[in-house]
Design an enzyme around this catalytic site. Structure first.
Site, mmCIF file in Angstrom:
data_model
loop_
_atom_site.group_PDB
_atom_site.id
_atom_site.type_symbol
_atom_site.label_atom_id
_atom_site.label_comp_id
_atom_site.label_asym_id
_atom_site.label_seq_id
_atom_site.Cartn_x
_atom_site.Cartn_y
_atom_site.Cartn_z
ATOM 1 N N TYR A 13 28.066 35.806 18.896
ATOM 2 C CA TYR A 13 28.148 35.443 20.311
ATOM 3 C C TYR A 13 27.841 33.950 20.482
ATOM 4 O O TYR A 13 26.770 33.484 20.098
ATOM 5 C CB TYR A 13 27.137 36.301 21.078
ATOM 6 C CG TYR A 13 26.735 35.823 22.453
ATOM 7 C CD1 TYR A 13 25.395 35.632 22.768
ATOM 8 C CD2 TYR A 13 27.679 35.602 23.456
ATOM 9 C CE1 TYR A 13 25.003 35.223 24.034
ATOM 10 C CE2 TYR A 13 27.298 35.182 24.726
ATOM 11 C CZ TYR A 13 25.952 34.993 25.006
ATOM 12 O OH TYR A 13 25.562 34.583 26.258
ATOM 13 N N ASP A 42 20.019 43.109 18.534
ATOM 14 C CA ASP A 42 20.461 43.002 19.919
ATOM 15 C C ASP A 42 21.422 44.159 20.165
ATOM 16 O O ASP A 42 22.550 44.152 19.676
ATOM 17 C CB ASP A 42 21.154 41.645 20.124
ATOM 18 C CG ASP A 42 21.599 41.450 21.569
ATOM 19 O OD1 ASP A 42 21.959 40.311 21.919
ATOM 20 O OD2 ASP A 42 21.608 42.436 22.337
ATOM 21 N N ILE A 90 22.617 45.335 23.102
ATOM 22 C CA ILE A 90 22.996 45.295 24.510
ATOM 23 C C ILE A 90 24.285 46.035 24.831
ATOM 24 O O ILE A 90 24.534 46.390 25.976
ATOM 25 C CB ILE A 90 23.054 43.838 25.003
ATOM 26 C CG1 ILE A 90 22.913 43.803 26.529
ATOM 27 C CG2 ILE A 90 24.335 43.164 24.561
ATOM 28 C CD1 ILE A 90 22.741 42.413 27.082
ATOM 29 N N LYS A 147 25.532 44.658 30.530
ATOM 30 C CA LYS A 147 26.790 45.148 29.972
ATOM 31 C C LYS A 147 26.975 46.635 30.252
ATOM 32 O O LYS A 147 27.969 47.054 30.828
ATOM 33 C CB LYS A 147 26.842 44.908 28.462
ATOM 34 C CG LYS A 147 26.462 43.502 28.067
ATOM 35 C CD LYS A 147 27.441 42.468 28.598
ATOM 36 C CE LYS A 147 27.002 41.065 28.234
ATOM 37 N NZ LYS A 147 27.883 40.037 28.798
#
Lengths: 521, 442
Positions: A238, A323, A325, A361
């Site tokens: 990302y 992570d 998410i 998200k």
């Protein structure tokens, strides 16, 4: 990860900024040495000069800037005062810090350039049909109608909190624990559990709440690494991490390159190599940062790899930040295993594992700024809690979320519908790309697909990739994220976010890509 | 025979930031809170508990907020098919909601009686003034640099300004000889002190109205500060978080007014911090702003604010509330009056117990002089007295030493975070305490 719609101020059109860009940007390319020393120096220099040429040609005229709009501030001078400078010899305007200066520099990543361009010319079916269609921001609007409905039916009770006869906004105006209200931690633990289909139960006392996942990642980095230390990050990753992590912590990110031949799965061998190389350079690696489900590729880390990763981390005595998410945005058939599941089952070193989560998200609420640090390490929790004073979630929002997340029936319906709708959009979008001969990597999660457009790029290089990116942005008018912005070692890959599109938008997007694709053959 | 000794496995390390003590939560300032948490006063259920006078929270005008929300249901029911919910849910633009910034700018103007103008495009939103101060520090100073801060100052600054940023605070010493005002000599002395240690000064940070003094900074002093900052080519940060809590609007002079009078010459070094936590009594909402006259700082602060954005829901709610001129005018006026009344009450109560305070005209607290009571005029003497106030009198007040006051014996006493009845109880306890002391002496 919060793909912040980073609508930075439109670039200042002052000539000094453009000149600065011409100097700074190529130098950055050399320093980062993307893709090897030679590539890292020549190619970035050349391509950024090229980039600026294109950008200059395609800039939209006269966007408003904060400077010019302050004409109502009578006579506020644009130039800094020089007349009363100290005799100590500090010349020029009052300076900001070195870290401030590096942040103030104009955005040079295509990731941010694209977001800015979109902001200036956003597609609207009726009002701006020739505008830029946004595929560069991982946002999911497909199920907002469900949230809207829930809010309209539950809102006033959920904020005002009718407690018997009491109109209790007093519960939310006063100082709250900086790391979040306990009721929200409880509700969040339950939600995280629901997302994983009850495969894990989360302990609210191990939760620290933050104003978004962005500060959550930063806080963890502040706690786990010192200035000058490094984290290993499987790439492509990302683009926001480069900012979020490096801005203020001074922690370096070392990409660990993954290849299409492995469907971009990372290997422990590669991690080990990167670890050793860093050590030779005198850089101390403090941890590994993984994104699972991955961004931008959308693949899921298999259970065995997670075990191997934990073994590796134990061997090197470093941390693992997972992570997760996108944990609730899974549309494929692959089993998603959270690292929490492994820790619950096994007697492994829990002290080194930390999970990032958030509602931007999976629940499509990036505006509400809700992030989670979940850790098994008491010292980390203690430090992180204290740091949340800089990034707490606003109390009325906490109240609203307590209510919403506790409505487990609604959440269940939401999570299931969400998966279905994402899948439908994914299938449609990927099929559309396939018709153009563009293949996507195998993915089972996320709000995006990872498309191989290497067949369309003029040269198999980062330069070629960015030329295509530029065409897509300025001719096809779609904003996608080029793999180089994600530190992908193979040129030609693009992340395309599709969950803000309607089904009617998709053929339009494909059509626009096709027009450009034809000019590339 | 070999003896096997079990070696503990090496635990995974944490960073210096994580293990540092800079969070300061082991100081008396926070220890008092702990004592309160363990034994909180409650009128009916725990009348002998600790009364919290160490928390600067404003509850005197809470009813006005409640009334507003009741009568303006659209502010809290924006989900009911109200247009904009969807956009709000997705809105994470670090520029901040335009209508919110507009409302904030006009609210700040109202507080200053229209004597200064604020441009909504210079407002950067942050989750609280704590975040705003830290953020500015990151932007204005590098690790190892210093900010000059007049003493006594808010204990939280030690943490907020230094912890993650790695900067130093060099105190500008103020004392009671001139009511703790900042003098040019003190400014120069502080600057020289930093120089002598090879530390680069990047700016001065003032709180106006002052915490813990509870008094506004005079115009002439502000002019001197601006001149000083200009001479040294450094920044000036003015934390005006208590601007709406000045008992009378005309007594508070904002640095913004000074700049306007100078036609904004030298303004690019000035930055104002504001928040709704004190004036509007909404600390739970986490609403802070940076107002900077420096374009680069605005740009940089905006980007950095992505680590500390305000929930779009809250921005939306407050945009509505703060642009309701009728509500804000009434609130500001009433709030000032009520705070003044409280202040009078506590000053008179203390005076009748034989205790004097610094003459104040703002804030949620008074600066009380207990130096006559000290066994020894030292920090230890002060802390001994603080301890008896906490454990015998059961009042949590903040010792001046935790505010870095150079003179021992001063204490900050908050009066706005409780009902009038509770304040009466506190004053009575102080009365009794003073009477007991008198009797012991005689």
């Amino acid at each position: 990860m919060t793909q912040s719609h980073r609508t930075t101020e439109p670039e200042h059109r002052k000539p000094t900024t453009a000149t600065a860009m011409r100097l700074i940007v190529p130098l950055q390319g050399v320093v980062q040495g993307r893709g090897g020393l030679i590539l890292g120096s020549l190619i970035p220099c050349a391509l950024f000069y090229l980039l600026q040429f294109y950008l200059k040609r395609h800039r939209s005229p006269n966007p408003p800037s904060p400077s010019t709009s302050s004409s109502n501030l009578a006579g506020l001078p644009r130039t800094s005062s020089r007349s009363t400078l100290s005799s100590r010899g500090s010349l020029g305007p009052v300076r900001i810090s070195a870290r401030g200066s590096s942040i103030a520099k104009p955005d040079d990543s295509p990731y941010y350039i694209g977001l800015n361009k979109f902001r200036d010319d956003p597609y609207d079916k009726i009002n701006n049909p020739n505008g830029i269609i946004q595929l560069g921001l991982a946002e999911n609007t497909s199920c907002l109608d469900l949230i809207e409905k829930w809010v309209s039916e539950n809102l006033s009770d959920s904020i005002m909190g009718r407690d018997g006869d009491d109109l209790s906004i007093s519960g939310i105006t006063t100082y709250q624990p900086f790391d979040g209200m306990m009721e929200l931690k409880v509700a969040m633990a339950g939600f995280m559990s629901q997302v994983l289909g009850q495969a894990v139960s989360f302990d609210p006392s191990q939760i620290v709440l933050t104003a978004g996942a962005t500060p959550a990642v930063e806080i963890l980095c502040f706690c786990l690494a010192d200035h000058g230390n490094a984290l290993l990050v499987p790439s492509p990753y990302y683009p926001g991490f480069d900012r979020d992590i490096r801005f203020r912590t001074g922690v370096e990110l070392i990409p660990v390159h993954c290849r299409s031949t492995d469907n971009f799965a990372f290997s422990i061998t590669a991690l080990d190599q990167a670890f050793n190389q860093a050590r030779k350079r005198g850089v101390k690696v403090r941890g590994i940062l993984i994104c699972n489900p991955a961004n931008p590729v959308g693949n899921i880390i298999p259970r065995e790899t997670l075990y191997e990763l934990l073994d590796f981390a134990r061997e090197k005595n470093i941390h693992v930040i997972s992570d997760e998410i996108y944990g609730g945005s899974i549309f494929g058939n692959e089993e998603f295993v959270s690292v929490a599941e492994i820790l619950e089952a096994e007697e492994v070193d829990k002290d080194r594992v930390h999970i990032i989560y958030g509602l931007s998200k999976d629940l499509s609420l990036p505006g509400f700024r809700t992030g989670v640090i979940y850790s098994y390490n008491e010292s980390v929790l203690a430090a992180a809690k204290k740091l949340t004073r800089f990034c707490s979630i606003s109390a009325p929002t906490q109240r609203l979320l307590i209510s919403m997340l506790s409505d487990t029936k609604f959440i269940q319906e939401y999570l299931e519908t969400n998966k279905r709708r994402i899948k439908k959009l994914y299938d449609s979008f990927v099929a559309g790309l396939k018709q153009l001969g563009i293949r996507c990597s195998e993915s089972s999660a996320g709000l995006y697909c990872w498309a191989d457009m290497s067949g369309l790029i003029p040269s198999y290089s980062e330069k070629g990739e960015l030329e295509l990116w530029d065409k897509l942005l300025n001719i096809a008018k779609i904003n996608v994220t080029p793999g180089s912005a994600c530190h992908c070692i193979e040129p030609g890959w693009f992340r395309c976010c599709f969950t803000s599109l309607t089904h009617e938008d998709i053929p339009l997007v494909i059509e626009r890509i096709q027009k450009v694709a034809e000019t590339c053959k | 025979m070999a003896i096997e000794i079990e070696q503990p496995s090496v635990s995974v390390g944490l960073s210096k930031v994580a293990v540092s003590e800079t969070h300061g939560e082991d100081s008396p300032y926070f220890a008092g809170w702990k004592a309160y948490d363990e034994n909180p006063y409650e009128e009916s259920t725990n009348p002998s508990g600790v009364i919290q006078m160490g928390l600067a929270e404003n509850q005197v005008s809470f009813d006005l907020l409640e009334e507003y929300l009741e009568q303006q249901p659209e502010a809290s029911t924006w989900g009911k098919g109200a247009p904009g919910f969807r956009e709000n849910a997705l809105f994470q633009d670090y520029h901040g909601l335009k209508s919110f910034r507009q409302a904030m700018a006009s609210f700040m103007e109202q507080i200053r009686g229209g004597r200064a103008k604020f441009d909504l495009n210079r407002i950067v939103v942050t989750a609280g003034a704590t975040a705003a101060n830290e953020l500015l520090t990151f932007i204005l100073a590098d690790p190892g640099d210093a900010l000059l801060v007049p003493t006594p100052y808010y204990p939280g600054f030690d943490r907020d300004l230094r912890w993650r940023t790695g900067i130093k605070i060099v105190p500008i010493h103020c004392d009671s000889s001139n009511n703790f005002q900042i003098t040019p000599q003190a400014l120069e002395a502080a600057y020289k002190e930093a120089e002598s240690k090879d530390v680069r000064v990047r700016g001065v940070l003032i709180t106006n109205p002052s915490n813990p003094l509870g008094a506004t900074i005079q115009r002439s002093v502000l002019e001197e500060l601006l001149d000083f900052a200009t001479r040294k080519n450094i920044h000036l940060v003015s934390d005006e978080i208590y601007s709406g809590s000045a008992f009378s609007s005309s007594e508070f002079v904002s640095i913004a007014e000074i700049l306007e009078a100078r036609q904004y010459k030298d303004s690019e070094r000035v930055h104002i911090v504001y928040s709704l936590s004190k004036d509007l009594g909404l600390p739970g909402f986490r609403v802070g702003t940076i107002y900077s006259y420096n374009d680069k700082v605005v740009t940089t602060a905006r980007r950095m604010s992505s680590f500390t954005l305000i929930s779009s829901q809250t921005q939306y709610l407050l945009a509505s509330m703060l642009s309701n001129k009728k509500f804000t005018e009434n609130y500001i006026k009433t709030n000032r009056e009520r705070l003044q009344k409280r202040y009078q009450m506590i000053i008179e109560g203390l005076r009748s117990a034989g205790i004097e305070c610094l003459k104040g005209n703002a804030g949620l607290f008074c600066w009380m002089n207990l130096s006559p009571l000290l066994e020894e005029q030292t920090r230890e003497g002060e802390l001994a007295l603080w301890d008896s106030m906490l454990h015998e009198v059961k009042l949590n007040i903040s010792p001046g030493s935790s505010c870095h006051c150079s003179e021992p014996g001063w204490f900050r006493v908050c009066f706005a975070n409780m009902s009038e009845q509770t304040l009466e109880v506190a004053l009575k306890r102080i009365h009794n305490f003073m009477q007991k002391r008198e009797r012991r002496r005689n």
